[in-house]
Design a protein around this motif. Structure first.
Motif, PDB file in Angstrom:
ATOM      1  N   GLU A   5       0.832  -1.206   0.000  1.00  0.00           N
ATOM      2  CA  GLU A   5       0.000   0.000   0.000  1.00  0.00           C
ATOM      3  C   GLU A   5       0.866   1.255   0.000  1.00  0.00           C
ATOM      4  OE1 GLU A   5      -3.284   2.190   2.883  1.00  0.00           O
ATOM      5  OE2 GLU A   5      -3.049  -0.004   2.942  1.00  0.00           O
ATOM      6  N   ILE A   6       1.876   1.283   0.853  1.00  0.00           N
ATOM      7  CA  ILE A   6       2.735   2.466   0.895  1.00  0.00           C
ATOM      8  C   ILE A   6       3.575   2.574  -0.372  1.00  0.00           C
ATOM      9  CG2 ILE A   6       4.619   1.320   2.158  1.00  0.00           C
ATOM     10  CD1 ILE A   6       5.121   3.943   3.600  1.00  0.00           C
ATOM     11  N   ARG A   9       1.381   4.188  -2.913  1.00  0.00           N
ATOM     12  CA  ARG A   9       1.255   5.638  -2.766  1.00  0.00           C
ATOM     13  C   ARG A   9       2.511   6.350  -3.262  1.00  0.00           C
ATOM     14  NH1 ARG A   9      -1.445   4.157   2.013  1.00  0.00           N
ATOM     15  NH2 ARG A   9       0.366   4.564   3.367  1.00  0.00           N
ATOM     16  N   ALA A  15       1.889   9.940  -1.776  1.00  0.00           N
ATOM     17  CA  ALA A  15       2.501   9.832  -0.447  1.00  0.00           C
ATOM     18  C   ALA A  15       2.921  11.208   0.069  1.00  0.00           C
ATOM     19  CB  ALA A  15       3.704   8.898  -0.500  1.00  0.00           C
ATOM     20  N   THR A  16       2.977  11.304   1.393  1.00  0.00           N
ATOM     21  CA  THR A  16       3.430  12.520   2.070  1.00  0.00           C
ATOM     22  C   THR A  16       4.746  12.224   2.787  1.00  0.00           C
ATOM     23  OG1 THR A  16       1.189  13.376   2.382  1.00  0.00           O
ATOM     24  CG2 THR A  16       2.894  14.214   3.862  1.00  0.00           C
ATOM     25  N   ASP A  90       3.704   9.351   5.255  1.00  0.00           N
ATOM     26  CA  ASP A  90       4.018   7.963   4.941  1.00  0.00           C
ATOM     27  C   ASP A  90       5.504   7.688   5.140  1.00  0.00           C
ATOM     28  OD1 ASP A  90       1.370   7.086   3.652  1.00  0.00           O
ATOM     29  OD2 ASP A  90       1.871   8.904   2.536  1.00  0.00           O
ATOM     30  N   SER A 122       2.263   7.503  12.558  1.00  0.00           N
ATOM     31  CA  SER A 122       1.113   6.662  12.237  1.00  0.00           C
ATOM     32  C   SER A 122       1.580   5.245  11.913  1.00  0.00           C
ATOM     33  CB  SER A 122       0.355   7.234  11.038  1.00  0.00           C
ATOM     34  OG  SER A 122      -0.228   8.480  11.365  1.00  0.00           O
ATOM     35  N   ALA A 125       4.001   3.621   8.667  1.00  0.00           N
ATOM     36  CA  ALA A 125       4.917   4.594   8.074  1.00  0.00           C
ATOM     37  C   ALA A 125       6.353   4.072   8.090  1.00  0.00           C
ATOM     38  CB  ALA A 125       4.829   5.925   8.805  1.00  0.00           C
TER      39      ALA A 125
END
Length: 432
Positions: A5-6, A9, A15-16, A90, A122, A125
Motif C-alpha cells: 500500500e505504501i 502511494r 505519499a506525504t 508515509d 502513524s 509509516a
C-alpha cells in the motif's frame, strides 16, 4: 503493515513526506521529494529559518539555488515548527545534527527527534535516519526512542538508514546524480526505502542492514580524511626539502590507475571529514578496546595544519624582518571550503585564531561571511579594497572563493601566502 500500500502511494505520488531538520541536508532531500511529485512537510525548531523558507527565501547555506527554486515552484512544500504533521506522513526523514563534543558523539538531536516521531507516527509509516553516525545508531539509539510512543519497529512501522552524500558547493553533481546506499532493519523496510529513493535519485544501492549503510558513509569520509592527511604531511616534508608538493602531486596524477588526486591545505573542515572518522575511532575503542590507529594518526596530522600554516606565515614575515606580533595580516576566505558559506570546523578560522593569539592584526574578507568569533571576540569582515590589500604586511589566501580576483590581489599586495595553490607560482607569492 501493508507494504504494498505504501509502495503504491509512492508510485502514484500520493505519499506525504515529513522531513525533520531543514539544514542543507534536510532541505535538499525535501526539495528533491517535492520535485519527484510528493507532498512534503519541512519541520524545524528554528522559527526564523522556517519563516524564511515559507517566504520562499533560500536561507540555508549549501543548498543549490536552482534546486530550491524548482522545489518551491512545485507548490507541494510546506514548512512548520510544529511536529504534528508527522502523523500524516508515509515517510519520515530525520536529518538532524550529529556533532562530536569532547571527542564523543553527541546523538541528543537524534534521540529527541526519535521521541517526537514516536509521539506522532502513524502505523505503517517508514522512518529513515539520514544523519551521519556510527554503526548501530538506527537500531540501538533511534529505534528505542521511537518505540516509546507505543509502536514496534518491524511490526507497526518500518525503519531504515540512508546517509546523505551531498557535497556543498559541488556543481558537477545534482541531487539525482548521487547514488543512495540504503539499509533497513528488515526486507520490508529496505524495500520501501529503496522505492522512495528511486523517485529521487538515478541509482539506489541496497545493503544488508542499517549497520552496513552506516559504516559505508563513515568509510567514504574516512577515506578522504586519511588521504588529505597524506598530502598534508607530504606538503610539510616537501617544504623541508625545497620541493613543490603541487608539482609532485601533478606528476603522480599522470598515472592512469592506482592514484587519486588529493590536495593539501590549511586543514580540514565542514560537517563531515573532521567529524565522521571520530565516530569510527570512538566506537572501535568503546566496543572492542582496539584503537583505529591509521585514522587517529591522520586526524592528528590534519589537526597540525593550521599551526603549520601559521609557522609558514611567521617564516615569510621573518624574511622581511617582521614578527607576527603587530603585523597586519589580511585573510582571504574564512569558510571551510570555496564557494560555500559554512564556517563549521573551518581550518581558516583556526589559522586566524592562532594569528590573533600571537598578537597579529588580522582582518578578513569573505563574500559569504560578515563576522567571525575568535576567542570570544567578534571580528567583522572588511571590504576588499586596494587600500586594504596594499596596507597588509601579508595577504593569506586561506579559502579561495571564485569571486576573488586573485591576479589583482597579487598586483596590489606586497606579499601573498597561498595556502591552497589557488594562484600558483608567481612573483610575490609563496605557496604552501
Amino acid at each position: 503493515m501493508n507494504v504494498e500500500e505504501i509502495k503504491g502511494r509512492l508510485a502514484d505520488r500520493s505519499a506525504t513526506v515529513a522531513v525533520i531538520g531543514q539544514g542543507y541536508v534536510g532541505l535538499s532531500v525535501a526539495l528533491a521529494a517535492a520535485k519527484a511529485g510528493l507532498r512534503v512537510i519541512g519541520i524545524d525548531t528554528n522559527r526564523s529559518l522556517i519563516e524564511g523558507l515559507a517566504d520562499g527565501r533560500l536561507v540555508v547555506a549549501g543548498v543549490r539555488e536552482d534546486a530550491f527554486a524548482e522545489g518551491i515552484a512545485t507548490g507541494r512544500m510546506t514548512f512548520t515548527t510544529q511536529p504534528d504533521g508527522i502523523g500524516a506522513a508515509d515517510i519520515v526523514l530525520l536529518c538532524v545534527p550529529t556533532p562530536v563534543r569532547d571527542h564523543n558523539p553527541d546523538l541528543s538531536a537524534v534521540e529527541e527527534a526519535g521521541l517526537t516521531v514516536g509521539e506522532y507516527l502513524s502505523p505503517g509509516a517508514l522512518v529513515i535516519l539520514e544523519s551521519t553516525t556510527y554503526p548501530g545508531t538506527t537500531e540501538q539509539v533511534l529505534c528505542p526512542q521511537i518505540e516509546k510512543g507505543g509502536l514496534a519497529a518491524g511490526v507497526d512501522f518500518l525503519l531504515a538508514y540512508s546517509a546523505e552524500r551531498i557535497d556543498p558547493g559541488n556543481t558537477a553533481f545534482t541531487f539525482a546524480d548521487i547514488p543512495r546506499v540504503v539499509g533497513g532493519i528488515d526486507p520490508a523496510s529496505s524495500a520501501v526505502a529503496q522505492a522512495f529513493y528511486a523517485l529521487l535519485v538515478d541509482v539506489v544501492h541496497p545493503v544488508s542492514s542499517c549497520r552496513a549503510a552506516e559504516m559505508a558513509k563513515l568509510l567514504e569520509n574516512t577515506y578522504r580524511m586519511v588521504n588529505i592527511a597524506l598530502v598534508n604531511e607530504l606538503a610539510m616534508v616537501c617544504s623541508d626539502q625545497g620541493i613543490s608538493p603541487w608539482e609532485v602531486i601533478d606528476a603522480a596524477a599522470t598515472k592512469p590507475f592506482g592514484f587519486e588526486r588529493f590536495l593539501p591545505g590549511p586543514g580540514v573542515g565542514g560537517h563531515c571529514i573532521p567529524i565522521d572518522p571520530t565516530y569510527l575511532t570512538w566506537q572501535s575503542r568503546r566496543d572492542t578496546g582496539r584503537p583505529y590507529r591509521l585514522v587517529e594518526l591522520a586526524n592528528d596530522i590534519n589537526a597540525e595544519m593550521p599551526g603549520y600554516v601559521v609557522s609558514r606565515v611567521a617564516e615569510i614575515l621573518n624574511e622581511e624582518s617582521r614578527a607576527v606580533k603587530g603585523s597586519k595580516i589580511l585573510a582571504l576566505g574564512v569558510t571551510y571550503k570555496p564557494d560555500v558559506g559554512d564556517l563549521r570546523e573551518s581550518a581558516a578560522v583556526q589559522v586566524i585564531r592562532r594569528l590573533v593569539r600571537q598578537d597579529a592584526q588580522v582582518t578578513f574578507h569573505d563574500p559569504f561571511i560578515d563576522e567571525v568569533e575568535v576567542d570570544g571576540v567578534i571580528l567583522h569582515g572588511s571590504e576588499l579594497t586596494d587600500e586594504l590589500i596594499a596596507d597588509a604586511d601579508l595577504v593569506a589566501v586561506l579559502t579561495p572563493h571564485s569571486a576573488f580576483d586573485l591576479d589583482h590581489v597579487v598586483e596590489v599586495a606586497g606579499t601573498v601566502f597561498d595556502a591552497r595553490n589557488a594562484i600558483g607560482a608567481a612573483p610575490g607569492v609563496v605557496v604552501l
